[in-house]
Design an enzyme around this catalytic site. Structure first.
Site, PDB file in Angstrom:
ATOM      1  N   HIS A 268      43.016  34.351  40.014  1.00 18.53           N
ATOM      2  CA  HIS A 268      43.564  33.756  41.238  1.00 18.53           C
ATOM      3  C   HIS A 268      44.308  34.802  42.070  1.00 18.53           C
ATOM      4  O   HIS A 268      45.221  35.472  41.587  1.00 18.53           O
ATOM      5  CB  HIS A 268      44.508  32.612  40.873  1.00 18.53           C
ATOM      6  CG  HIS A 268      45.355  32.136  42.009  1.00 18.53           C
ATOM      7  ND1 HIS A 268      44.821  31.784  43.235  1.00 18.53           N
ATOM      8  CD2 HIS A 268      46.699  31.974  42.120  1.00 18.53           C
ATOM      9  CE1 HIS A 268      45.808  31.410  44.035  1.00 18.53           C
ATOM     10  NE2 HIS A 268      46.953  31.528  43.393  1.00 18.53           N
TER      11      HIS A 268
ATOM     12  N   ASN B 170      45.869  34.681  50.123  1.00 17.77           N
ATOM     13  CA  ASN B 170      45.962  33.657  49.083  1.00 17.77           C
ATOM     14  C   ASN B 170      45.464  32.337  49.671  1.00 17.77           C
ATOM     15  O   ASN B 170      46.171  31.684  50.427  1.00 17.77           O
ATOM     16  CB  ASN B 170      47.411  33.533  48.610  1.00 17.77           C
ATOM     17  CG  ASN B 170      47.589  32.486  47.521  1.00 17.77           C
ATOM     18  OD1 ASN B 170      46.677  31.715  47.228  1.00 17.77           O
ATOM     19  ND2 ASN B 170      48.765  32.454  46.919  1.00 17.77           N
TER      20      ASN B 170
ATOM     21  N   CYS C  21      47.960  25.837  43.043  1.00 16.91           N
ATOM     22  CA  CYS C  21      46.803  26.721  43.202  1.00 16.91           C
ATOM     23  C   CYS C  21      45.794  26.625  42.067  1.00 16.91           C
ATOM     24  O   CYS C  21      44.672  27.117  42.191  1.00 16.91           O
ATOM     25  CB  CYS C  21      47.282  28.172  43.346  1.00 16.91           C
ATOM     26  SG  CYS C  21      48.369  28.451  44.764  1.00 16.91           S
TER      27      CYS C  21
ATOM     28  N   HIS D 155      32.685  39.251  33.972  1.00 15.39           N
ATOM     29  CA  HIS D 155      33.327  39.151  35.284  1.00 15.39           C
ATOM     30  C   HIS D 155      34.597  38.313  35.184  1.00 15.39           C
ATOM     31  O   HIS D 155      34.643  37.319  34.449  1.00 15.39           O
ATOM     32  CB  HIS D 155      32.366  38.530  36.309  1.00 15.39           C
ATOM     33  CG  HIS D 155      31.057  39.237  36.415  1.00 15.39           C
ATOM     34  ND1 HIS D 155      30.905  40.457  37.043  1.00 15.39           N
ATOM     35  CD2 HIS D 155      29.828  38.909  35.935  1.00 15.39           C
ATOM     36  CE1 HIS D 155      29.651  40.836  36.964  1.00 15.39           C
ATOM     37  NE2 HIS D 155      28.965  39.915  36.296  1.00 15.39           N
TER      38      HIS D 155
ATOM     39  N   HIS E 118      42.888  40.941  49.846  1.00 15.42           N
ATOM     40  CA  HIS E 118      42.932  41.793  51.027  1.00 15.42           C
ATOM     41  C   HIS E 118      42.215  41.153  52.214  1.00 15.42           C
ATOM     42  O   HIS E 118      42.728  41.156  53.337  1.00 15.42           O
ATOM     43  CB  HIS E 118      42.290  43.148  50.702  1.00 15.42           C
ATOM     44  CG  HIS E 118      42.280  44.108  51.846  1.00 15.42           C
ATOM     45  ND1 HIS E 118      41.249  44.156  52.772  1.00 15.42           N
ATOM     46  CD2 HIS E 118      43.171  45.052  52.233  1.00 15.42           C
ATOM     47  CE1 HIS E 118      41.507  45.091  53.664  1.00 15.42           C
ATOM     48  NE2 HIS E 118      42.660  45.652  53.363  1.00 15.42           N
TER      49      HIS E 118
ATOM     50  N   HIS F 281      49.674  23.206  30.385  1.00 15.25           N
ATOM     51  CA  HIS F 281      50.742  22.679  31.249  1.00 15.25           C
ATOM     52  C   HIS F 281      52.091  22.954  30.588  1.00 15.25           C
ATOM     53  O   HIS F 281      52.336  22.544  29.458  1.00 15.25           O
ATOM     54  CB  HIS F 281      50.557  21.175  31.447  1.00 15.25           C
ATOM     55  CG  HIS F 281      51.186  20.654  32.702  1.00 15.25           C
ATOM     56  ND1 HIS F 281      52.518  20.838  33.003  1.00 15.25           N
ATOM     57  CD2 HIS F 281      50.665  19.955  33.749  1.00 15.25           C
ATOM     58  CE1 HIS F 281      52.800  20.295  34.168  1.00 15.25           C
ATOM     59  NE2 HIS F 281      51.680  19.754  34.651  1.00 15.25           N
TER      60      HIS F 281
END
Length: 508
Positions: free
Chosen positions: A407, A440, A239, A403, A436, A318
């Protein structure tokens, strides 16, 4: 001896009234807040506050005679002055020629699936029962996950999953990929007016679907992109691959002048729907939904006038060297040979560690001096006085960003970052509402969140945006953007038809 403490009387007459502790503490908190604001202002403008009086005094003391002496010195050392001036000009030219090129985001487009692909909780559970692949325990588990997920009743699943029985074939997976990628790209080309032939770099990321020919080849074939285009197809990166794609495009734009980079972030559900009863592999079925985002980047100076944002930083972390982190999001087959993605119970703890490593690198790049000093002092104090000090000071990233696009991996992810970074509900509103409304959507979720902020007309010139995503491997990646102008929602904004209904209350 009576140990009971007596409280002073509180009457309306001449006696003094003592406020209870709970009334005193808010006043102290307000005072400390103002103290921190003053401290932040002083530290941020420390150099100016120190040097300004010095220059004022020097200028005030200088008279006509001093200026004339300086002029005579320059005349008598004309050769030295010319040499120094030439060196400054050459150095400035070299710097301007070799400095990193600015990367601008002209526009982006988030795919909005058709109405017939919406899936309510009842439809999801009804289809799951009718497939006959899930036992009662798995059905009950999926129902609980849905109810606690933070997803709404209007998310989308691909057509192949809506079918009974589902049709998870290579052909239907290609159809899903074409539908979402071409759907977002058509809107992007329309809004920017950039010709497909002008694209010099193409980056596509899709973690679980990597056909031959590749997804990049599908796009090149559809839009007839030029033959010398630099194309990259990223797979298996989870993702957070959307930020990785932006970083790769940025690097390519440093090497090639006056060109455009096209970045497409998506995921494919059709061939990756799990039909078994391993609960850790059922969670993705409940959370992942259809989505795609396309972004157009440019390194042309002239494009600054019409761009929305400028890319400031990309920081990638990572943790794959750690076995626990490597295995926490893992594509595998269950004991009956059915393929799916398993999510470990340790996922949130590993995400927390990855986040800490990422912000340790990002913090010095974005935080004001005042926060860096406090963090440094807390770390030193914690090491010197381990028994007297608790956890290190958590920097206030609200001073660095207006802002946050966290994710929308799940409700627990958003809750954890809200708590860890000490954010307010308003700061995580875009993430919660995206989860909502769209679920995802993997690597594209951070773009749906940015679109939400624009739809709310909250993006002002100079505002800084932090996009942060987590992915298998395990990775935590951040991208920082700055708005070049007041950004209005585009005509193809995916929230256009429902933004007036948001935010909505999400029940526990």
């Amino acid at each position: 001896m009576n140990s009971k403490k007596t409280r002073p009387e509180s009457v309306n007459g001449g006696s003094v009234q003592i406020d209870p502790p709970q009334m005193i503490m808010p006043d102290i908190g307000k005072k400390l807040k103002y103290v921190k604001i003053v401290y932040h202002y002083v530290m941020t403008n420390l150099l100016t506050l120190l040097l300004a009086p010095f220059f004022v005094i020097v200028i005030a003391q200088m008279g006509y005679h001093d200026v004339h002496v300086i002029y005579l010195l320059l005349q008598s050392n004309l050769v030295t002055f010319v040499v120094l001036a030439s060196g400054v000009v050459c150095g400035s030219t070299a710097y301007l020629m070799t400095r990193p090129r600015s990367v601008y985001l002209l526009d982006y487009s988030c795919y909005k699936p058709p109405v017939q692909l919406k899936v309510s909780f009842d439809k999801f559970m009804g289809n799951s029962r009718l497939t006959g692949d899930f036992d009662d325990s798995s059905l009950e588990f999926q129902k609980k996950i849905l109810e606690r997920s933070g997803l709404g009743e209007e998310t989308y699943l691909p057509e192949a999953v809506h079918c009974l029985p589902p049709r998870p074939s290579m052909a239907t997976a290609r159809e899903e990929a074409e539908q979402v990628m071409f759907g977002s790209l058509d809107k992007l080309f329309e809004s920017t007016g950039v010709r497909a032939k002008d694209i010099g770099v193409l980056v596509v990321n899709c973690s679980l679907f990597n056909p031959t020919p590749s997804l990049t080849a599908m796009i090149i074939n559809k839009y007839k992109l030029r033959s010398n285009i630099l194309s990259f197809n990223l797979g298996g990166m989870g993702c957070s691959a959307g930020v990785i794609s932006i970083d790769l495009a940025k690097d390519m734009l440093q090497l090639h002048r006056n060109t455009y980079a096209l970045v497409i972030s998506t995921e494919n559900i059709t061939q990756n729907w799990y039909f078994g009863n391993n609960k850790s592999m059922l969670i993705p079925n409940c959370l992942f939904r259809v989505g795609c985002a396309s972004a157009l980047l440019s390194n042309k100076p002239a494009d600054r006038r019409r761009a929305k944002y400028k890319l400031i930083h990309v920081v990638r972390t990572h943790c794959g060297a750690d076995d626990q982190a490597f295995n926490c999001v893992y594509q595998m087959q269950d004991d009956k040979g059915k393929t799916g993605v398993s999510l470990s119970k340790d996922l949130m703890a590993i995400a927390g560690k990855a986040l800490k490593m990422n912000i340790t690198t990002l913090g010095p790049l974005v935080l004001p001096l005042s926060e860096q000093v406090l963090f440094f002092v807390s770390v030193i104090a914690g090491r010197l006085f381990k028994t007297r000090f608790g956890r290190p000071y958590i920097p206030d990233f609200k001073l660095a960003f207006e802002h946050f696009c966290i994710h929308a991996g799940g409700r627990a992810v958003i809750d954890e970052l809200e708590k860890s970074l000490q954010l307010s509900p308003a700061h995580v509103e875009a993430s919660r509402m995206t989860l909502h409304r769209f679920g995802n959507t993997s690597s594209s979720s951070i773009w749906y969140e940015l679109a939400y902020t624009e739809a709310k007309q909250q993006m002002r010139k100079g505002n800084r945006v932090w996009q942060i995503a987590f992915g298998s491997g395990f990775k935590c990646n951040s991208a920082v953007w700055q708005a070049i102008r007041n950004v209005k929602p585009s005509d193809h904004n995916p929230w256009a038809d429902c933004i007036s209904s948001y935010p909505v209350e999400i029940l526990n």
